[in-house]
Design a protein around this motif. Structure first.
Motif, PDB file in Angstrom:
ATOM      1  N   HIS A  47       0.834  -1.194   0.000  1.00 42.52           N
ATOM      2  CA  HIS A  47       0.000   0.000   0.000  1.00 42.52           C
ATOM      3  C   HIS A  47       0.875   1.253   0.000  1.00 42.52           C
ATOM      4  O   HIS A  47       0.809   2.055   0.923  1.00 42.52           O
ATOM      5  N   GLN A 144      -6.803  -3.388   7.221  1.00 41.96           N
ATOM      6  CA  GLN A 144      -7.428  -2.894   5.994  1.00 41.96           C
ATOM      7  C   GLN A 144      -8.141  -1.571   6.244  1.00 41.96           C
ATOM      8  O   GLN A 144      -8.049  -0.641   5.441  1.00 41.96           O
ATOM      9  N   ILE A 147      -5.458   1.217   6.607  1.00 44.41           N
ATOM     10  CA  ILE A 147      -4.818   1.657   5.363  1.00 44.41           C
ATOM     11  C   ILE A 147      -5.831   2.373   4.478  1.00 44.41           C
ATOM     12  O   ILE A 147      -5.469   3.313   3.755  1.00 44.41           O
ATOM     13  N   LEU A 151      -5.264   6.049   3.028  1.00 47.22           N
ATOM     14  CA  LEU A 151      -5.395   6.371   1.597  1.00 47.22           C
ATOM     15  C   LEU A 151      -6.368   7.521   1.364  1.00 47.22           C
ATOM     16  O   LEU A 151      -6.125   8.378   0.512  1.00 47.22           O
TER      17      LEU A 151
END
Length: 184
Positions: A47, A144, A147, A151
């Motif tokens: 990522h 998850q 991140i 983002l």
């Protein structure tokens, strides 16, 4: 011909010396990290977009990245502990569909039934059994989410930077026009 090149170079130097260009470059350099690269080998590097903005630019982004990194460390530690505790090789894997999960080498056709009860959602493949645990699934979900938060915040920061640069496009246009004037 030499005069044309000298005029061209003089125009470029003049256009490049526009103070706004330096300001734009400084702002980009202050925000964007130059060490963001994609590497297949580490869980963090799947990522890279979440790590494109320098630390310290946005505190919420720093917290989201720290949360993600802590979850990844916990996931790696859990995989190692499960491997040691049950005496089986547990290789940590990531897929978009399953998130972080374990691959256990298959030794016999019905190995998925022989796994200890802590392993759930076992799916047998030719050479491995893909499985997880409740704790691993929870950590994977939290990683998850962290991140995804990173983002989203990174996207907002980069959009703000682009908006700021767009307001100063006159310097970039001046550079292009200077080049075009000399060429034509």
């Amino acid at each position: 011909m030499v005069r044309d090149w000298l005029a061209f170079l003089a125009c470029l130097v003049d256009a490049c010396s526009h103070p706004t260009l330096e300001e734009i470059l400084e702002r980009i350099d202050a925000m964007i990290t130059d060490s963001t690269t994609y590497m297949r080998s580490t869980p963090h590097s799947r990522h890279p977009g979440g790590f494109a903005v320098r630390p310290g630019v946005n505190q919420l982004l720093d917290v989201a990245r720290k949360t993600f990194s802590d979850n990844i460390e916990d996931i790696v530690s859990l995989a190692e502990a499960l491997s040691a505790e049950h005496g089986i090789e547990c290789k940590l894997q990531f897929s978009l569909k399953r998130g972080y999960h374990l691959n256990v080498p298959r030794r016999a056709p019905a190995d998925e039934e022989a796994l200890p009860g802590v392993f759930i959602a076992a799916v047998g493949y030719r050479k491995v059994i893909a499985c997880t645990t409740e704790e691993l699934a929870s950590l994977s979900k939290r990683a998850q989410e962290a991140i995804e938060d990173a983002l989203v915040i990174t996207n907002k920061e980069l959009r703000a930077l682009l908006d700021w640069v767009r307001e100063r496009m006159d310097a970039l246009y001046a550079f292009v026009e200077a080049r075009d004037d000399v060429i034509s």
